[in-house]
Design a protein around this motif. Structure first.
Motif, PDB file in Angstrom:
ATOM      1  N   THR A  22       0.859  -1.178   0.000  1.00 56.97           N
ATOM      2  CA  THR A  22       0.000   0.000   0.000  1.00 56.97           C
ATOM      3  C   THR A  22       0.899   1.233   0.000  1.00 56.97           C
ATOM      4  OG1 THR A  22      -1.637  -1.193   1.273  1.00 56.97           O
ATOM      5  CG2 THR A  22      -1.878   1.202   1.170  1.00 56.97           C
TER       6      THR A  22
ATOM      7  N   VAL B 215       0.963   5.343   0.033  1.00 59.67           N
ATOM      8  CA  VAL B 215       0.215   6.585   0.232  1.00 59.67           C
ATOM      9  C   VAL B 215       0.842   7.656  -0.655  1.00 59.67           C
ATOM     10  CG1 VAL B 215      -0.340   8.420   1.853  1.00 59.67           C
ATOM     11  CG2 VAL B 215      -0.535   6.039   2.561  1.00 59.67           C
TER      12      VAL B 215
ATOM     13  N   PHE C  26       0.801  11.667  -1.679  1.00 55.77           N
ATOM     14  CA  PHE C  26       0.351  13.041  -1.465  1.00 55.77           C
ATOM     15  C   PHE C  26       0.546  13.799  -2.775  1.00 55.77           C
ATOM     16  CE2 PHE C  26       1.635  11.550   2.738  1.00 55.77           C
ATOM     17  CZ  PHE C  26       0.516  11.881   3.488  1.00 55.77           C
TER      18      PHE C  26
ATOM     19  N   ALA D 197      -0.831   0.330 -11.667  1.00 58.78           N
ATOM     20  CA  ALA D 197      -1.018  -0.508 -10.482  1.00 58.78           C
ATOM     21  C   ALA D 197      -1.981   0.151  -9.495  1.00 58.78           C
ATOM     22  CB  ALA D 197       0.332  -0.755  -9.820  1.00 58.78           C
ATOM     23  N   PRO D 198      -2.891  -0.641  -8.898  1.00 65.47           N
ATOM     24  CA  PRO D 198      -3.927  -0.066  -8.030  1.00 65.47           C
ATOM     25  C   PRO D 198      -3.471   0.098  -6.584  1.00 65.47           C
ATOM     26  CG  PRO D 198      -4.354  -2.388  -8.345  1.00 65.47           C
ATOM     27  CD  PRO D 198      -3.086  -2.087  -9.091  1.00 65.47           C
TER      28      PRO D 198
ATOM     29  N   THR E 132      -1.723   2.628  -5.066  1.00 58.79           N
ATOM     30  CA  THR E 132      -1.579   3.946  -4.454  1.00 58.79           C
ATOM     31  C   THR E 132      -2.914   4.434  -3.903  1.00 58.79           C
ATOM     32  OG1 THR E 132      -1.789   4.787  -6.681  1.00 58.79           O
ATOM     33  CG2 THR E 132       0.401   4.869  -5.716  1.00 58.79           C
ATOM     34  N   ARG E 133      -2.833   5.179  -2.805  1.00 60.11           N
ATOM     35  CA  ARG E 133      -4.016   5.819  -2.222  1.00 60.11           C
ATOM     36  C   ARG E 133      -3.693   7.310  -2.136  1.00 60.11           C
ATOM     37  NH1 ARG E 133      -5.305   1.587  -3.454  1.00 60.11           N
ATOM     38  NH2 ARG E 133      -6.137  -0.158  -2.248  1.00 60.11           N
ATOM     39  N   VAL E 134      -4.381   8.096  -2.949  1.00 62.50           N
ATOM     40  CA  VAL E 134      -4.004   9.502  -3.089  1.00 62.50           C
ATOM     41  C   VAL E 134      -4.671  10.362  -2.016  1.00 62.50           C
ATOM     42  CG1 VAL E 134      -4.106  11.537  -4.596  1.00 62.50           C
ATOM     43  CG2 VAL E 134      -3.601   9.283  -5.554  1.00 62.50           C
ATOM     44  N   ILE E 135      -3.876  11.191  -1.388  1.00 61.80           N
ATOM     45  CA  ILE E 135      -4.399  12.220  -0.489  1.00 61.80           C
ATOM     46  C   ILE E 135      -4.049  13.559  -1.125  1.00 61.80           C
ATOM     47  CG2 ILE E 135      -4.166  13.295   1.788  1.00 61.80           C
ATOM     48  CD1 ILE E 135      -3.773  10.497   2.954  1.00 61.80           C
ATOM     49  N   ARG E 136      -5.086  14.343  -1.408  1.00 59.82           N
ATOM     50  CA  ARG E 136      -4.875  15.606  -2.121  1.00 59.82           C
ATOM     51  C   ARG E 136      -4.479  16.700  -1.134  1.00 59.82           C
ATOM     52  NH1 ARG E 136      -8.618  19.838  -4.232  1.00 59.82           N
ATOM     53  NH2 ARG E 136     -10.148  18.917  -2.845  1.00 59.82           N
TER      54      ARG E 136
ATOM     55  N   ALA F 249       2.333   8.013   8.039  1.00 62.97           N
ATOM     56  CA  ALA F 249       1.882   6.998   7.079  1.00 62.97           C
ATOM     57  C   ALA F 249       2.624   5.690   7.320  1.00 62.97           C
ATOM     58  CB  ALA F 249       2.098   7.493   5.655  1.00 62.97           C
TER      59      ALA F 249
ATOM     60  N   ALA G 237       1.739   2.060   6.036  1.00 61.89           N
ATOM     61  CA  ALA G 237       2.043   2.240   4.625  1.00 61.89           C
ATOM     62  C   ALA G 237       3.368   1.555   4.309  1.00 61.89           C
ATOM     63  CB  ALA G 237       2.123   3.717   4.276  1.00 61.89           C
TER      64      ALA G 237
ATOM     65  N   HIS H 113      -7.563   1.265 -13.463  1.00 65.29           N
ATOM     66  CA  HIS H 113      -7.152  -0.052 -12.961  1.00 65.29           C
ATOM     67  C   HIS H 113      -7.881  -1.155 -13.713  1.00 65.29           C
ATOM     68  CE1 HIS H 113      -5.051   2.262 -10.135  1.00 65.29           C
ATOM     69  NE2 HIS H 113      -6.092   2.602  -9.396  1.00 65.29           N
TER      70      HIS H 113
ATOM     71  N   GLU I 297      -7.482  10.976   7.213  1.00 61.54           N
ATOM     72  CA  GLU I 297      -7.466  10.347   5.885  1.00 61.54           C
ATOM     73  C   GLU I 297      -6.449   9.216   5.840  1.00 61.54           C
ATOM     74  OE1 GLU I 297      -7.395  14.028   3.153  1.00 61.54           O
ATOM     75  OE2 GLU I 297      -8.005  12.395   1.841  1.00 61.54           O
ATOM     76  N   LEU I 298      -5.276   9.494   6.436  1.00 58.54           N
ATOM     77  CA  LEU I 298      -4.231   8.474   6.492  1.00 58.54           C
ATOM     78  C   LEU I 298      -4.733   7.227   7.216  1.00 58.54           C
ATOM     79  CD1 LEU I 298      -0.866  10.226   7.444  1.00 58.54           C
ATOM     80  CD2 LEU I 298      -1.300   8.729   5.497  1.00 58.54           C
TER      81      LEU I 298
ATOM     82  N   LEU J  30      -5.280   3.557   5.403  1.00 58.07           N
ATOM     83  CA  LEU J  30      -4.360   2.515   5.870  1.00 58.07           C
ATOM     84  C   LEU J  30      -4.996   1.557   6.866  1.00 58.07           C
ATOM     85  CD1 LEU J  30      -1.173   4.706   6.244  1.00 58.07           C
ATOM     86  CD2 LEU J  30      -1.576   2.930   4.544  1.00 58.07           C
TER      87      LEU J  30
END
Lengths: 162, 666
Positions: free
Chosen positions: A8, A10, A12, A33-34, A36-40, A55, A60, B118, B658-659, B663
């Motif tokens: 996983t 993270v 930014f 690749a799926p 990543t988890r984006v935080i804007r 993280a 993470a 994806h 959010e983190l 996670l």
């Protein structure tokens, strides 16, 4: 646990360049690749080193920061602040035993959807090869879906400023 | 400031949250199991209800939110749909209409950054769940915020005086707004002034353009600055402070009457300087007017070729001829003007592809190889040959080959289609045949004649006897008696042919200007991959940029023909007018603030702020942020060693939440 380890990551992403690039990758149907988890955030300069440490502390396996190219920052110089913090942070993470490949700063402009793809794929591969980061025991999800979250380890909560 | 404390304690109370998952037709639902995601969202702590719907952005979708807020007492809303850059404003309005603070809302991007990118539906579904979990946790901590309202200055700036800039400036000025029109060249008119006729109607470019140019001169609401460039831009929507560098003309604008006698009187008997307007196909004198219909109707002196500037020993016959009018001023200096405007329209245009970059077409090597724009000048009645198509070697061509897609649709140069070349090639084919009765060959890859009346024009030119050969030309080389051989594979016959011609015309494409990147930085906007300025959204906001108050018109945004350019310029002017007439604009309330209780007065933040919004107040020994100057980047927030700076909409606690959310299952 799946057969192959799926990390996983993270990410930014700044609101003006990299987030738009990630949207462009979407409108161009660029597959990646799926993991990543984006935080804007508004600017890569908003990324507090604590977010990165936090993280990792929360499970993470990698952290990616995306900002505008040098000279292109929507806020003139926020990406330079990000760069300076990042260099310090990377050294600190190395001293803590966190491999360099787990943290990455990339300049990705609003036009570079393909770069989002390349960076996310490459980083996923690299972190997958490294295996999971075992800093803390990952939090378990309880029956009601509530998450017991461990406090970040004390040494991780220390401040790094530019 | 109680803000921070509120935010910190927010997590203890759990507001009632509604989560909405959009199918976006099949855009999301085709790759993300929306039913599973909805079921999962309903189990998250604090979630009162979760629903999925075909199109959340539609009226019924928005109405569902309003109804649920009423019936279920929802206090926070999460919508998982497309990118917030697309519909965040839409849903904030819906949340506001439901009676909630519009910032009690969080959007989750499960289309552009999930379902579309994806391949594995299971992984995409997991990602959607993770991101929704993060948004649910974050939105609990959202605090009520009010958008900042700032006034819009009524004056507008238009950069670039081609047909796009002219039309935008006239539209704004005719609506009663004061417009600064800034043009780098000595005259407005742009590329269109160089064209002979325009497709598909074949009306002459000058007959359309020059009346508009004189309207600019006559319109009292327009301040026209030629030989001028924007040097700096500060501020934000509604309140831009722009510095403009104005190069000297060496002729007083207030005194010159445009009689042009000084040109006659110049010590140069013969014109010896390359004439830029005619692309070097003719010569001019050091004192000149770019073309007879130039606006402003004033001469100028080119200091690089003027003897007085080069040696200081000229007899200055121009001053003698000018006489009492005293318009010539060798002492003129560069001027810096500072103006304040509320809106900006960028209409900086394009540059023509440099044909020398494709050496095998022989441009610059064989004199009878021309670019399309050069031929526009040659066939033009007011051009260097008076419309007589005479080649550089003095002959009139009997056979002409027009090569399409030069610098377009070619991975070695530009991959995109320049959109206008097929049509202008057809137009030139027609004009050449009309003037010379030469045989004309069009070497094309695909004929692209999409546009009103375009296909009919293609039919007409084909009927006139123009030859069409499908294939990308491989080589142009000299044959006997000054002829040129065009070698091409006729892909319809699968045969390599060599066609002898007298003249080759290269249909060169449109490119971003060489300094587009500098201009982009000046105005804080983005470029798309090929370097043209990037619009905010191709369909929802085609003339807006990511910088509020800055609009795009014409070919600076991408190749386009004159009708499309004018339409876009009108749209850009209308968008600017809408802002001006509203009188004020709402800004994101994402400003930073100092919690004085925690501030140690270390001053770390003060020099970091790019907008000098942070002051150190000596009496209190605390930092203070001027909200009006803060643009919400959050650099100071991340740098504050005591954690005493917060940022609305991007609080530390919200980002940590959010983190935790993304996670939680990692």
């Amino acid at each position: 646990m799946p057969e192959t380890f799926e990390p996983t990551i993270v990410a930014f992403f700044c609101n003006w360049c990299t987030y738009i690039a990630a949207d462009l990758a979407g409108t161009s149907r660029t597959k990646y690749a799926p993991n990543t988890r984006v935080i804007r955030v508004m600017c890569s300069g908003r990324v507090d080193p604590q977010f990165v440490l936090g993280a990792f502390a929360r499970g993470a396996d990698g952290v990616l920061i995306g900002g505008c190219h040098p000279g292109d920052c929507h806020y003139q110089q926020g990406n330079y602040n990000a760069l300076r913090r990042f260099e310090l942070l990377r050294r600190m993470l190395r001293d803590m035993g966190i491999e360099e490949e787990r943290v990455r700063l990339e300049w990705i402009s609003a036009a570079e959807g393909h770069k989002v793809q390349a960076v996310c794929n490459e980083m996923t591969e690299q972190v997958r090869a490294l295996g999971p980061l075992r800093l803390v025991t990952p939090p378990r999800v309880e029956a009601d879906g509530d998450v017991g979250t461990p406090e970040p380890a004390a040494e991780l909560a220390g401040r790094v400023t530019s | 400031m109680g803000n921070r404390e509120e935010a910190m304690n927010g997590s203890e109370i759990r507001p009632r949250i509604g989560v909405y998952i959009c199918h976006c037709g099949t855009n999301i639902a085709g790759n993300v199991d929306v039913t599973a995601v909805t079921g999962y969202a309903a189990t998250l702590p604090g979630v009162t209800l979760a629903r999925d719907y075909k199109y959340m952005c539609s009226d019924p979708g928005q109405e569902t939110i309003r109804q649920d807020v009423r019936e279920h007492g929802l206090e926070r809303i999460v919508v998982a749909a497309c990118s917030p850059s697309l519909h965040e404003p839409t849903f904030r309005r819906a949340v506001k209409a439901a009676g909630l603070n519009p910032f009690f809302f969080q959007m989750v991007n499960i289309r552009e950054q999930d379902s579309w990118v994806h391949e594995d539906p299971a992984a995409a579904t997991r990602k959607a769940m993770d991101m929704i979990r993060a948004a649910v946790r974050r939105v609990s901590l959202h605090r009520p915020l009010e958008p900042r309202s700032v006034p819009i200055k009524a004056d507008a700036l238009v950069v670039g005086g081609g047909i796009a800039g002219i039309h935008a400036a006239l539209t704004l000025a005719n609506a009663g707004k004061h417009v600064y029109l800034v043009e780098r060249e000595p005259t407005i008119g742009g590329h269109m002034a160089q064209f002979d006729k325009t497709f598909p109607t074949l009306d002459c470019a000058s007959c359309i353009l020059t009346p508009k140019m004189s309207s600019v001169r006559a319109q009292p609401n327009i301040t026209l600055w030629t030989l001028s460039e924007v040097a700096g831009v500060e501020g934000y929507v509604g309140n831009f402070k722009v510095t403009v560098k104005r190069r000297p003309r060496y002729v007083r604008e207030d005194l010159c009457v445009g009689c042009l006698e000084c040109i006659e009187g110049c010590i140069f008997q013969q014109a010896k300087v390359v004439d830029e307007f005619n692309l070097g196909l003719s010569k001019r004198k050091p004192i000149y007017i770019p073309f007879p219909q130039a606006v402003p109707q004033l001469v100028l002196i080119d200091p690089d070729s003027c003897i007085e500037f080069k040696t200081g020993k000229c007899k200055k016959t121009c001053i003698e001829v000018c006489g009492d009018r005293n318009a010539i001023d060798f002492e003129q200096q560069e001027k810096i003007e500072t103006i304040e405007v509320g809106t900006i329209v960028l209409a900086t245009g394009f540059q023509v592809f440099d044909a020398k970059r494709i050496p095998y077409y022989g441009y610059g090597l064989y004199p009878n190889v021309y670019t399309g724009l050069e031929v526009e000048r040659l066939v033009n009645a007011s051009g260097p040959t008076g419309g007589d198509l005479v080649m550089r070697d003095g002959r009139r061509p009997k056979r002409v080959g027009i090569i399409h897609c030069v610098g377009s649709r070619d991975e070695n140069t530009n991959v995109y289609c320049s959109r206008v070349c097929c049509m202008y090639s057809l137009k030139l084919a027609h004009l050449i045949q009309e003037r010379t009765s030469a045989e004309v060959y069009n070497f094309y890859i695909d004929m692209r004649t999409a546009g009103k009346g375009f296909e009919e024009f293609y039919e007409r030119v084909a009927e006139e006897g123009t030859h069409f050969i499908r294939g990308r030309v491989a080589d142009v080389y000299p044959g006997d008696d000054g002829e040129l051989l065009v070698q091409v594979e006729n892909t319809l016959l699968a045969q390599v042919v060599k066609i002898p011609v007298d003249m080759v015309v290269l249909a060169t494409g449109l490119e971003p200007r060489a300094d587009a990147s500098e201009v982009r930085r000046l105005f804080n906007i983005s470029c798309s991959t090929e370097g043209f300025f990037l619009e905010r959204h191709p369909k929802l906001a085609p003339v807006s940029t990511f910088t509020d108050g800055v609009f795009l018109a014409g070919a600076c945004q991408g190749p386009k023909d004159i009708p499309d350019t004018v339409a876009q310029a009108g749209a850009a002017a209308a968008e600017a007018l809408a802002l001006i007439d509203r009188g004020s604009v709402e800004l994101e309330p994402n400003t930073a603030y100092v919690d004085e209780e925690w501030c140690s007065g270390c001053k770390t933040c003060v020099p970091l702020c790019p907008y000098r919004a942070i002051a150190f107040v000596e009496e209190k020994k605390k930092a203070e942020i001027n909200e009006a100057l803060c643009k919400g980047c959050g650099i100071c927030v991340a740098a504050c060693p005591s954690g005493s700076i917060g940022q609305n909409l991007f609080e530390d606690v919200q980002i940590f939440e959010e983190l935790e959310g993304v996670l939680a299952l990692a």
